[in-house]
Design an enzyme around this catalytic site. Structure first.
Site, PDB file in Angstrom:
ATOM      1  N   GLU A 127      34.941  13.097  34.968  1.00  0.00           N
ATOM      2  CA  GLU A 127      35.816  13.297  33.816  1.00  0.00           C
ATOM      3  C   GLU A 127      36.028  14.792  33.605  1.00  0.00           C
ATOM      4  O   GLU A 127      35.048  15.523  33.597  1.00  0.00           O
ATOM      5  CB  GLU A 127      35.224  12.681  32.544  1.00  0.00           C
ATOM      6  CG  GLU A 127      36.212  12.769  31.383  1.00  0.00           C
ATOM      7  CD  GLU A 127      35.695  12.130  30.088  1.00  0.00           C
ATOM      8  OE1 GLU A 127      34.567  11.625  30.071  1.00  0.00           O
ATOM      9  OE2 GLU A 127      36.454  12.158  29.117  1.00  0.00           O
ATOM     10  N   GLU A 304      26.469   7.574  24.849  1.00  0.00           N
ATOM     11  CA  GLU A 304      26.979   7.204  26.182  1.00  0.00           C
ATOM     12  C   GLU A 304      26.902   5.695  26.378  1.00  0.00           C
ATOM     13  O   GLU A 304      27.791   5.098  26.969  1.00  0.00           O
ATOM     14  CB  GLU A 304      26.203   7.939  27.283  1.00  0.00           C
ATOM     15  CG  GLU A 304      26.169   9.461  27.141  1.00  0.00           C
ATOM     16  CD  GLU A 304      27.525  10.120  26.985  1.00  0.00           C
ATOM     17  OE1 GLU A 304      28.516   9.568  27.494  1.00  0.00           O
ATOM     18  OE2 GLU A 304      27.609  11.184  26.334  1.00  0.00           O
ATOM     19  N   HIS A 307      29.788   3.932  24.741  1.00  0.00           N
ATOM     20  CA  HIS A 307      31.042   4.060  25.483  1.00  0.00           C
ATOM     21  C   HIS A 307      31.309   2.845  26.376  1.00  0.00           C
ATOM     22  O   HIS A 307      32.449   2.623  26.777  1.00  0.00           O
ATOM     23  CB  HIS A 307      31.009   5.308  26.377  1.00  0.00           C
ATOM     24  CG  HIS A 307      31.566   6.548  25.745  1.00  0.00           C
ATOM     25  ND1 HIS A 307      32.765   6.566  25.066  1.00  0.00           N
ATOM     26  CD2 HIS A 307      31.105   7.826  25.714  1.00  0.00           C
ATOM     27  CE1 HIS A 307      33.000   7.810  24.646  1.00  0.00           C
ATOM     28  NE2 HIS A 307      32.015   8.580  25.025  1.00  0.00           N
TER      29      HIS A 307
HETATM   30 ZN    ZN Z   1      31.656  10.609  24.619  1.00  0.00          ZN
END
Ligand code: ZN
Length: 878
Positions: A127, A304, A307
């Site tokens: 990312e 995380e 997510h």
């Molecule tokens: Zn994040």
């Protein structure tokens, strides 16, 4: 190096790719020096794509070794590579398989984007645009495909081979090689791709989901660090249970792995089923991690993990929508921490951080909307506005809709958009549809930059027992957005009577919904009837909107709220406001009267002595507004030395009055039980250390003595670090010796070295720049490690305002020289360090000129990365 021309990307230009990726098969051979990636991409033209439309794939620093379509090698005239693309001129007008092979040199990848080596471990960071550094691909978030990855490596150097999804096959190959095949059935964008190879230690556990499926959990790390991963594992299991409880979200794969690496540009990354973490957010043991470090581990592990639903299962259509996954997921991790620990304390800490970072960003040249409409370098939009303001916007939505209405919207979001790459508009729409409300005006929060200012006026008419509140809003222009629209502002409130009790009313007019006022026009008046006395209003309880409030409350009103408000946030806020007002007046030249200081000291003493308040809350009240907050509130003609001197004078005045209270708070909160991370114990430590810090900064000799004693006697890092930090910030006569001792004691631990670097960076002494130059010049300094660089230079730029903004410009030049040097290796670290200059225009003329000179020298030297050039140009222009 990148050679593409400068190009601005606009949201309005969004269009889907002409081709979609149906399936990705990667065959990766990991080896020292050169690794190879063979990619079989099954591609199809999308409906409506004209036959013969070229296929343009992204690539960055790739060496193409072979290329074929459906098994036939392509002629040299059939394709073209540039530094950033691979174009196939006439792909088949049907489904086909593109077969490419590239060579990579992960050992030379010091940008830490794509496939690189951290210590002995090969790992990835994709990312936002790292996958194009691994293979040619349609590297954008709206291209979703299932991935299968076959990894091969020498078993002696990489016995562990991990990728996304489930492990479906593994085995040995002759010659000491082995392989593993990972399959991720959930279609995902390339930015969520991950693989790891190396010789790693690990710990393992299991989690049984709400439907009874057993998930294998693993945390991988360098050998010898396994025990320091236990808290991370525990945090993961609590996060998984919480997301089921609070949002009904169950984990979907058979495995969930976390890998800790030492060289990482971010905090952590939510790759599907294989999260990769900066090791500072995994490792924790009492001797080297503070209570705050433990909470950071817990928070980021949760973030995380969350997510998986808000980011992975439902992802972003394009990078303009970054806030869709980040703002929402920060909100979710904030709620997790609030449920696991103290909600009011968490809220105060979050708001402090928001004001210290996001409000500053919003007031300067880098201001942008949570959903921007253009960018030149997407890496520069991983900002506090996207993350923290994004979370505030979601929080306001939850406030306006109520818990049940918010959950209904979230349920619909998961139901409607599972498997989608979607937008902010679609997110807002689910809340409209689930609740039958119109949120079009509310959506403006995502589109508009700047922090609104809310002005409050009130009046009371005794004869008619009527109390009127008038709120009006204004948002100052920001770069590229000269005109602002009114926002929907939820104001949680209460009225407090003269005896300190909540006051009720017989009727109210205006948009009053229970304990909520809603301001949606430029101005609105709310009238309460049947109010027997003039109340003191408590507005923006729990900080219900990310705004600045200008009210006509007197210091006496605020001290009244500090004692009586049922909302802990506003009790804390009231004390902060009284202190901030005193600081601002003094900086502007108005002398304090002794009674002003007496009144604040008394209120603080009462707070600290209260038997009913949480010690962690008390500690926060002792942390008075810092120099940056004063500077930001002044806004112009800032002289950091004057602010610092004024603040120290206020702290000295308070400490001389509060020494007895502070010593009592210190002594009564000494923890003798063995170290534990539980909330009660860490709350006691925070109050003890808050009292210590104020004693030291206020110049009390008792304070510096206690700090030295505590440093020497400490059995955990929380206490040792707090004593050291207080000594350094107060720059006591012991500070230098304690710093030296700390360095020697923890030579072998890089994460503790970061603490030492950070403390060196905030030394309030003219020698600090020379000291930092010497640290950087040491040949043993790890000059490519982001954590080390940020701890030193990032902390200096953001946390040492008077030395950063020295009138001779040496602090500014130190940062710009650092940026010029690091930019050649890691543009992301360089660009981030440069954002310290976002406040440069607020300085008094001499410092402003010195800052501008440093920035223009950096610009004129040329050769900057796109990341750094973008920040530099916006900073100079804004
Ligand atoms: Zn994040």
């Amino acid at each position: 190096m990148r050679t593409e021309t400068e190009q601005t990307i606009y949201l309005k230009d969004y269009a889907p790719t002409p081709y979609r990726v149906d399936k990705v098969d990667l065959d990766v051979t990991i080896a020292p020096e050169t690794s190879r990636v063979r990619a079989l991409l099954t591609l199809s033209p999308r409906p409506g794509t004209e036959p013969g439309t070229p296929l343009v794939l992204d690539g960055d620093e790739l060496k193409l070794k072979s290329i074929a379509i459906d098994g036939s090698p392509l002629a040299l005239t059939a394709y073209e590579t540039t530094a950033t693309t691979l174009t196939i001129f006439e792909p088949p007008n049907r489904q086909f398989v593109l077969d490419t092979e590239v060579a990579l040199e992960p050992e030379r990848n010091v940008r830490l984007m794509g496939f690189y080596r951290s210590g002995g471990t090969w790992c990835t960071q994709c990312e936002p645009e790292g996958f194009r550094r691994i293979t040619y691909y349609l590297d954008r978030p709206d291209v979703l495909a299932p991935f299968r990855v076959t990894m091969t490596a020498d078993k002696s150097i990489a016995p562990v081979l991990l990728a996304n999804g489930n492990l479906i096959e593994a085995g040995d190959i002759e010659g000491g090689q082995h392989y593993a095949i990972w399959d991720d059935p959930f279609p995902k964008p390339s930015y969520l791709f991950a693989m790891v190879g190396g010789d790693l230690g690990s710990i393992h556990d299991t989690f049984t989901t709400m439907s009874g499926r057993k998930v294998a959990l693993g945390v991988y790390c360098t050998h010898g660090k396994e025990e320091e991963c236990r808290f991370a594992m525990d945090s993961l299991k609590r996060s998984m249970a919480w997301d089921e409880r609070r949002f009904g979200r169950e984990y979907d794969l058979d495995v969930f792995n976390i890998v800790a690496v030492s060289d990482f540009n971010f905090g952590a990354m939510e790759n599907k089923g294989l999260n990769i973490f900066n090791d500072k957010l995994v490792f924790a043991k009492p001797e080297t991690a503070t209570d705050d470090d433990y909470y950071s581990v817990e928070r980021v592990i949760a973030h995380e993990y969350f997510h998986n639903w808000t980011g992975d299962r439902i992802t972003c259509r394009d990078w303009f929508q970054l806030c869709l996954k980040e703002g929402l997921t920060v909100y979710r991790d904030q709620e997790f921490s609030s449920d696991e620990r103290s909600r009011p304390v968490k809220r105060i800490e979050d708001v402090r951080a928001l004001r210290a970072t996001q409000f500053v960003e919003d007031a300067g040249p880098l201001a942008h909307a949570p959903r921007p409409d253009h960018y030149r370098e997407i890496n520069n939009f991983y900002t506090t506005t996207v993350y923290e303001k994004g979370a505030e916007v979601v929080r306001m939505l939850a406030t306006l809709l109520g818990e049940a209405g918010f959950r209904k919207g979230m349920d619909l979001y998961f139901e409607r958009h599972d498997g989608d790459a979607t937008t902010i508009e679609a997110f807002i729409k689910v809340f409209e549809d689930a609740n039958g409300v119109d949120l079009q005006q509310f959506q403006t929060w995502y589109l508009q930059a700047g922090t609104p200012e809310i002005t409050v006026r009130d009046s009371y008419d005794a004869a008619s027992q009527s109390y009127k509140l008038t709120l009006s809003q204004n948002t100052a222009p920001t770069p590229g957005q000269p005109e602002k629209h009114p926002l929907v502002v939820p104001v949680k409130f209460g009225l407090i009577g003269p005896n300190g009790s909540p006051m009720s009313w017989s009727s109210a007019s205006g948009d009053v919904r229970g304990d909520l006022l809603v301001l949606s026009g430029e101005s609105a008046t709310y009238e309460f009837k049947g109010v027997p006395n003039k109340p003191v209003p408590s507005l923006f309880r729990e900080f219900s909107a990310p705004v600045k409030v200008i009210s006509s409350l007197t210091p006496a009103d605020r001290l009244f709220l500090a004692r009586h408000d049922s909302d802990p946030f506003n009790r804390w806020q009231s004390l902060q406001d009284v202190a901030l007002t005193l600081l601002l007046e003094a900086v502007r030249g108005k002398a304090w009267s002794a009674s002003d200081i007496d009144a604040l000291a008394e209120a603080l003493a009462d707070t600290v002595a209260s038997p009913s308040l949480d010690p962690a809350f008390k500690a926060l009240t002792l942390t008075l507004p810092n120099e940056s907050l004063v500077a930001r509130t002044l806004g112009t003609d800032v002289d950091p030395d004057r602010i610092r001197a004024t603040r120290l004078a206020l702290l000295a005045g308070l400490t001389s009055r509060l020494e007895g209270s502070l010593e009592a708070a210190y002594r009564s909160n000494i923890v003798t039980a063995p170290y534990s991370t539980d909330t009660a114990q860490s709350a006691q430590r925070s109050l003890k250390n808050g009292a210590l810090s104020l004693l030291v900064l206020g110049g009390s000799s008792l304070g510096s003595r206690l700090a030295r004693e505590q440093y020497d006697a400490a059995t955990n890092m929380t206490d040792r670090y707090a004593a050291l930090a207080a000594s350094v910030v107060g720059w006591t006569s012991d500070a230098e010796a304690l710093l030296g001792n700390f360095r020697t004691m923890f030579t072998a631990d890089p994460l503790v070295l970061d603490k030492w670097l950070g403390l060196n960076a905030i030394i309030p002494d003219a020698g600090v720049v020379k000291r930092m130059e010497a640290i950087l010049a040491d040949p043993s300094f790890p000059r490519n490690n982001p954590n080390r660089l940020r701890s030193l230079v990032g902390t200096f730029g953001m946390g040492n305002p008077s030395q950063f903004a020295r009138p001779d410009g040496a602090g500014f030049r130190f940062v710009t020289s650092f940026v010029a040097d690091v930019d050649t290796r890691n543009p992301q670290v360089a660009a981030r360090a440069l954002t310290a200059f976002r406040v440069w225009r607020s300085f008094e003329p001499n410092r402003r000129a010195a800052a501008e000179a440093a920035l223009t020298t950096l610009r004129d030297a040329g050769g900057l990365s796109r990341n750094t050039a973008d920040i530099l140009e916006r900073t100079l222009a804004g």
